[in-house]
Design a protein around this motif. Sequence first.
Motif, mmCIF file in Angstrom:
data_model
loop_
_atom_site.group_PDB
_atom_site.id
_atom_site.type_symbol
_atom_site.label_atom_id
_atom_site.label_comp_id
_atom_site.label_asym_id
_atom_site.label_seq_id
_atom_site.Cartn_x
_atom_site.Cartn_y
_atom_site.Cartn_z
ATOM 1 N N ALA A 19 0.818 -1.209 0.000
ATOM 2 C CA ALA A 19 0.000 0.000 0.000
ATOM 3 C C ALA A 19 0.853 1.260 0.000
ATOM 4 N N GLN A 20 2.053 1.186 0.555
ATOM 5 C CA GLN A 20 2.915 2.360 0.627
ATOM 6 C C GLN A 20 3.522 2.726 -0.727
ATOM 7 N N LEU A 21 3.602 1.773 -1.631
ATOM 8 C CA LEU A 21 4.236 1.998 -2.927
ATOM 9 C C LEU A 21 3.297 2.671 -3.920
ATOM 10 N N ASP A 22 2.018 2.367 -3.834
ATOM 11 C CA ASP A 22 1.011 3.019 -4.686
ATOM 12 C C ASP A 22 -0.286 3.115 -3.884
ATOM 13 N N PRO A 23 -0.324 4.035 -2.920
ATOM 14 C CA PRO A 23 -1.459 4.085 -1.987
ATOM 15 C C PRO A 23 -2.805 4.353 -2.647
ATOM 16 N N GLY B 45 -13.091 1.749 -2.478
ATOM 17 C CA GLY B 45 -14.035 2.156 -3.516
ATOM 18 C C GLY B 45 -13.759 3.573 -3.975
ATOM 19 N N GLU B 46 -14.035 3.842 -5.238
ATOM 20 C CA GLU B 46 -13.693 5.128 -5.845
ATOM 21 C C GLU B 46 -14.440 6.295 -5.225
ATOM 22 N N ASP B 47 -15.583 6.058 -4.612
ATOM 23 C CA ASP B 47 -16.401 7.140 -4.067
ATOM 24 C C ASP B 47 -16.138 7.408 -2.584
ATOM 25 N N SER B 48 -15.202 6.690 -1.981
ATOM 26 C CA SER B 48 -14.940 6.864 -0.553
ATOM 27 C C SER B 48 -14.335 8.237 -0.264
ATOM 28 N N LYS B 49 -14.841 8.894 0.763
ATOM 29 C CA LYS B 49 -14.306 10.207 1.134
ATOM 30 C C LYS B 49 -12.896 10.098 1.712
ATOM 31 N N TRP B 50 -12.497 8.884 2.083
ATOM 32 C CA TRP B 50 -11.172 8.680 2.675
ATOM 33 C C TRP B 50 -10.099 8.447 1.611
ATOM 34 N N LEU B 51 -10.500 8.373 0.360
ATOM 35 C CA LEU B 51 -9.546 8.033 -0.695
ATOM 36 C C LEU B 51 -8.627 9.200 -1.058
ATOM 37 N N LYS B 52 -9.105 10.409 -0.951
ATOM 38 C CA LYS B 52 -8.356 11.588 -1.392
ATOM 39 C C LYS B 52 -7.006 11.711 -0.691
ATOM 40 N N GLN B 53 -6.931 11.297 0.557
ATOM 41 C CA GLN B 53 -5.688 11.451 1.330
ATOM 42 C C GLN B 53 -4.529 10.654 0.752
ATOM 43 N N PHE B 54 -4.824 9.677 -0.096
ATOM 44 C CA PHE B 54 -3.783 8.805 -0.628
ATOM 45 C C PHE B 54 -3.401 9.154 -2.068
ATOM 46 N N LYS B 55 -3.879 10.301 -2.538
ATOM 47 C CA LYS B 55 -3.643 10.674 -3.927
ATOM 48 C C LYS B 55 -2.391 11.545 -4.053
ATOM 49 N N GLY B 56 -1.595 11.279 -5.090
ATOM 50 C CA GLY B 56 -0.452 12.130 -5.378
ATOM 51 C C GLY B 56 0.886 11.472 -5.090
ATOM 52 N N ASP B 57 1.909 11.889 -5.836
ATOM 53 C CA ASP B 57 3.254 11.339 -5.660
ATOM 54 C C ASP B 57 3.859 11.714 -4.321
ATOM 55 N N ASN C 151 5.759 15.252 4.006
ATOM 56 C CA ASN C 151 4.654 15.693 3.153
ATOM 57 C C ASN C 151 3.309 15.457 3.822
ATOM 58 N N ILE C 152 3.182 14.321 4.482
ATOM 59 C CA ILE C 152 1.919 13.978 5.145
ATOM 60 C C ILE C 152 1.670 14.908 6.327
ATOM 61 N N ALA C 153 2.675 15.081 7.178
ATOM 62 C CA ALA C 153 2.507 15.904 8.383
ATOM 63 C C ALA C 153 2.221 17.356 8.032
ATOM 64 N N SER C 154 2.963 17.908 7.056
ATOM 65 C CA SER C 154 2.761 19.313 6.691
ATOM 66 C C SER C 154 1.462 19.512 5.912
ATOM 67 N N ARG C 155 0.998 18.483 5.230
ATOM 68 C CA ARG C 155 -0.306 18.553 4.557
ATOM 69 C C ARG C 155 -1.423 18.635 5.575
ATOM 70 N N ASP C 156 -1.348 17.812 6.591
ATOM 71 C CA ASP C 156 -2.422 17.737 7.579
ATOM 72 C C ASP C 156 -2.336 18.830 8.645
ATOM 73 N N PHE C 157 -1.177 19.450 8.774
ATOM 74 C CA PHE C 157 -0.966 20.489 9.791
ATOM 75 C C PHE C 157 -0.022 21.543 9.199
ATOM 76 N N PRO C 158 -0.529 22.381 8.275
ATOM 77 C CA PRO C 158 0.318 23.283 7.488
ATOM 78 C C PRO C 158 1.184 24.235 8.306
ATOM 79 N N GLN C 159 0.757 24.599 9.519
ATOM 80 C CA GLN C 159 1.557 25.547 10.298
ATOM 81 C C GLN C 159 2.917 24.972 10.706
ATOM 82 N N LEU C 160 3.090 23.666 10.534
ATOM 83 C CA LEU C 160 4.403 23.080 10.829
ATOM 84 C C LEU C 160 5.506 23.729 10.003
#
Length: 460
Positions: A296-300, A309-321, A345-354
């Motif tokens: 999952a870490q190689l192509d989340p 599923g494509e319509d899951s609201k939780w899917l967006k967090q795993f998008k992008g290089d 990238n994950i930490a600063s995405r979820d907490f930009p003030q970092l």
Amino acid sequence: MPSSVGFHFWAFHKRDGRHVRFTGVGLRETIYHSADRKTLDLLAKTHDLLPQAIPLWSLEHQKTDATDSIKAWHYYGTKVQLNGEDYYARFVVREANNGEIYYDGELTSVEKVNGLTGAILTKTGALAVSADDHTITHWLNYGNTYRQDETAEPSVLFKALAKFGGAFRYGKPRGKTVEAITKSINKDLKARPMSSLRTKNGTEIKRWVIDTVNGRPAFLQDNGRNVWLNVEPLKAGESSGSAIYAIAAAYAYNNNKVFIGDPAGASEKGFYRRLENMISSALKYGTTDHIKPQRAQLDPYKYYKNKLGEDSKWLKQFKGDEVKLNWIDGNYEHNLAEMLRVAYNIASRDFPQLKNYVYDFTTNKFIDRTADSHAELNIKSIGDEFRLSLADKETSNSGGRATVARAILYNTALEEGYAGGLDNALRLIQRNGRDATGAKRPLHEIFYQTNSGLSAEDAG
């Protein structure tokens, strides 16, 4: 440059910590065989250029016979000006079985900045050149995870801190059995052997149960080559999850095995927590040979699209290089840089003030560099704020003080070590690292999984 007759000297590569040996014999051979003036001009600058060059890739040496003393080849690249023109230079060093590293001038090459390759000398070590599938220009600008402005400095800074035991919550157990390692990691945990299983093809799977203080068990399994955890019974906040991960990683390392992700798959929370634990283990042992990412870490995005599923609201967090891990088996420098990059990238995405926070190595304090006062930050409070903020976001991420501290250190490295530059930061780490990582100090135990424990959702 020193005389090339009967001498040797060393260069310290500041980005990956390697001490490279230059020998008079090797340089004489290179000069003798070279017919390219640019390569000869480059050799005169190599001792000064190599310590600043960017690591490109490493290759395990393909041995020709039992007496072959070469273990691996390491490639570096940098920009250089020769006779008023800009070139990219590639340097190659060979690592011997005894750990010593030598500059191999005969594999030195130069190419114009537009990607046109210049002369390359390949009298010895020709097998190493087979990996050169791209120009140096491509590797420095596109195919290389060690781009100077993104990942080289963080790796160096983190490895410098990892030399101090106080930065880790758990030490390095010497035992080889699961029982001995468990006792060394956490005396409150008990490991017991279970009956083995056999797969359809006859492979034996050894199993142990690790009893936690709250009575919930975790299971460690070993098929002779790979090791993995089954932590389905655990619940977050109740179990010694970081200790269980440390046990599995230590068992794999001490027995020349590989700690892989659970073959049954990875949960959404497991995607984040496994990465943080892998970083700590890699820094502790100075290698990634004993760990391997979950698929999952190689192509989340692909993995969780199929799972959620494509319509899951939780899917967006795993998008992008930016959250996709690029892994090369056997390449510690590359893998460490990649893990640190994705975690940041994950930490600063979820907490930009970092991105506003840095670590001041002069005062040994976390500070807000955008504030006029530059007052010290309470890293535990920032960690709590980070954790609470995640509840309002469509993310399965979790974390606390250690996650935030590591992200701020990464940001500091991107700021070139903050005040005084990266070189000054490294000198201060060497001088003050023991104090900075000591008990109740700001960098104490920053390399471990969060205090929230590890559950089936957390492990992966």
